[in-house]
Design a protein around this motif. Structure first.
Motif, short mmCIF file in Angstrom:
data_model
loop_
_atom_site.label_atom_id
_atom_site.label_comp_id
_atom_site.label_asym_id
_atom_site.label_seq_id
_atom_site.Cartn_x
_atom_site.Cartn_y
_atom_site.Cartn_z
N SER A 149 8.71 -115.68 -94.76
CA SER A 149 8.12 -114.40 -95.19
C SER A 149 7.63 -114.50 -96.63
O SER A 149 7.88 -115.48 -97.32
CB SER A 149 9.17 -113.30 -95.08
OG SER A 149 10.06 -113.39 -96.17
N ARG A 150 6.96 -113.45 -97.07
CA ARG A 150 6.48 -113.35 -98.46
C ARG A 150 7.56 -113.70 -99.46
O ARG A 150 7.36 -114.50 -100.36
CB ARG A 150 6.05 -111.90 -98.73
CG ARG A 150 4.63 -111.60 -98.40
CD ARG A 150 4.35 -110.18 -98.80
NE ARG A 150 4.94 -109.29 -97.81
CZ ARG A 150 4.25 -108.39 -97.12
NH1 ARG A 150 2.96 -108.24 -97.35
NH2 ARG A 150 4.83 -107.62 -96.24
N LYS A 151 8.73 -113.06 -99.28
CA LYS A 151 9.80 -113.25 -100.26
C LYS A 151 10.33 -114.68 -100.25
O LYS A 151 10.66 -115.23 -101.30
CB LYS A 151 10.93 -112.26 -100.01
CG LYS A 151 11.06 -111.26 -101.15
CD LYS A 151 12.15 -110.25 -100.88
CE LYS A 151 11.61 -109.03 -100.17
NZ LYS A 151 12.60 -108.26 -99.45
N ASP A 152 10.40 -115.28 -99.07
CA ASP A 152 10.86 -116.68 -98.97
C ASP A 152 9.93 -117.57 -99.79
O ASP A 152 10.39 -118.44 -100.55
CB ASP A 152 10.84 -117.15 -97.51
CG ASP A 152 11.79 -116.37 -96.62
OD1 ASP A 152 12.83 -115.92 -97.12
OD2 ASP A 152 11.48 -116.21 -95.42
N THR A 166 13.85 -118.94 -92.91
CA THR A 166 15.04 -118.52 -92.17
C THR A 166 14.95 -119.26 -90.84
O THR A 166 13.89 -119.28 -90.22
CB THR A 166 15.04 -117.00 -91.93
OG1 THR A 166 14.98 -116.35 -93.19
CG2 THR A 166 16.28 -116.55 -91.17
N VAL A 207 15.43 -113.17 -85.15
CA VAL A 207 15.43 -112.02 -84.24
C VAL A 207 14.08 -112.02 -83.52
O VAL A 207 13.03 -112.06 -84.17
CB VAL A 207 15.61 -110.70 -85.02
CG1 VAL A 207 15.74 -109.53 -84.06
CG2 VAL A 207 16.81 -110.79 -85.95
N ASP A 258 10.23 -107.27 -91.33
CA ASP A 258 8.89 -106.71 -91.14
C ASP A 258 8.24 -107.14 -89.84
O ASP A 258 7.28 -106.54 -89.39
CB ASP A 258 7.97 -107.16 -92.29
CG ASP A 258 8.33 -106.48 -93.59
OD1 ASP A 258 9.16 -105.55 -93.54
OD2 ASP A 258 7.80 -106.87 -94.65
N SER A 259 8.72 -108.26 -89.26
CA SER A 259 8.05 -108.71 -88.04
C SER A 259 8.98 -109.49 -87.11
O SER A 259 10.00 -110.03 -87.53
CB SER A 259 6.82 -109.55 -88.40
OG SER A 259 7.21 -110.85 -88.74
P1 ADP Z 1 9.46 -109.75 -96.99
O1 ADP Z 1 9.64 -111.14 -97.46
O2 ADP Z 1 8.04 -109.31 -97.16
O3 ADP Z 1 10.47 -108.79 -97.53
P2 ADP Z 1 10.91 -109.48 -94.48
O4 ADP Z 1 11.59 -108.21 -94.93
O5 ADP Z 1 10.43 -109.52 -93.07
O6 ADP Z 1 9.64 -109.79 -95.38
O7 ADP Z 1 11.86 -110.70 -94.70
C1 ADP Z 1 13.12 -110.63 -95.31
C2 ADP Z 1 13.95 -111.86 -94.93
O8 ADP Z 1 14.21 -111.83 -93.53
C3 ADP Z 1 13.26 -113.20 -95.20
O9 ADP Z 1 14.20 -114.11 -95.72
C4 ADP Z 1 12.75 -113.66 -93.84
O10 ADP Z 1 12.77 -115.08 -93.68
C5 ADP Z 1 13.75 -113.02 -92.90
N1 ADP Z 1 13.10 -112.66 -91.61
C6 ADP Z 1 11.87 -112.13 -91.42
N2 ADP Z 1 11.63 -111.93 -90.12
C7 ADP Z 1 12.74 -112.35 -89.45
C8 ADP Z 1 13.12 -112.41 -88.07
N3 ADP Z 1 12.31 -111.98 -87.10
N4 ADP Z 1 14.34 -112.89 -87.76
C9 ADP Z 1 15.19 -113.32 -88.74
N5 ADP Z 1 14.89 -113.29 -90.05
C10 ADP Z 1 13.68 -112.81 -90.41
#
Ligand code: ADP
Length: 215
Positions: free
Chosen positions: A124-127, A148, A154, A175-176
């Protein structure tokens, strides 16, 4: 319990609502159908409590809680009808490639697959942003290190309702979701990524629901 009504059943409710008490015969006439064709629908509608029937009087509307009707509409929305194209990147790609993909594809999250094309993780963006905080060369850090990873991803399937998918987004604060299809490989379950459900997907379903005429 959730109840899904067919278009015809909804139509019957409308007729009974405005013209009830009304006999089965009369409803059939209004719909240009035979009484026999209508019988299963009327049985369902009385069993589920939308309509009530009195001998020699006919059917009348019970004024069933409109929440039930809204729920039935919401549960008609299925992931496969709303999913977007997944944005996929190989786990051997670098964090730098990941950031480029994020901008080029205009997404917030990408799904990472292994050499067999099966789901390995989510970045994700934050990663990606977190990875830029270090002093390392971003072209040299594989995305697999910062993502992740499975089995902590999920997911959802094509057949799930949009509501179930939305609940997962809320429960896990993400978010997705990758939309996946399980495949058996050497006795182990792997997942092909066949779509993506994001908050935008859910918003689209919500807007459509608001624009649809619920009974
Ligand atoms: P953002 O980085 O924009 O906040 P998310 O809130 O979706 O985006 O991601 C937060 C954390 O959750 C990140 O570390 C990401 O890798 C993890 N993540 C995102 N989508 C999933 C998923 N479907 N299942 C498990 N972990 C997830």
């Amino acid at each position: 319990m959730t109840i899904e009504l067919t278009k015809r059943q909804e139509h019957i409710i409308e007729i009974v609502k405005s013209e009830g008490p009304i006999t089965g015969e009369q409803i059939a006439e209004r719909l240009s159908l035979t009484r026999a064709t209508l019988r299963p629908d009327l049985a369902i509608l009385t069993m589920t409590g939308f309509l009530d029937a009195r001998p020699r009087v006919g059917y009348f509307y019970t004024g069933k809680d409109s929440n039930e009707l809204i729920k039935a509409e919401v549960n008609k929305k299925i992931v496969k009808d709303y999913k977007a194209q997944p944005i996929i990147i190989s786990e051997s790609s670098s964090v730098y490639d990941g950031i480029c993909t994020l901008f080029l594809e205009d997404v917030g999250t990408m799904f990472v697959v292994n050499s067999k094309g099966h789901l390995a993780g989510v970045a994700s963006r934050k990663d990606l942003l977190r990875a830029t905080l270090g002093k390392q060369n971003l072209t040299e850090i594989p995305i697999s290190i910062i993502m992740t990873r499975m089995p902590n991803i999920v997911t959802c399937t094509m057949e799930e309702t949009l509501l179930e998918a939305a609940k997962k987004l809320i429960d896990y604060q993400i978010d997705s979701l990758p939309v996946v299809r399980p495949v058996e490989v050497n006795g182990r379950t792997q997942y092909e990524v066949v779509g993506r459900v994001t908050k935008t997907t859910i918003t689209k379903g919500f807007v459509e629901l608001g624009n649809e005429a619920v009974i």
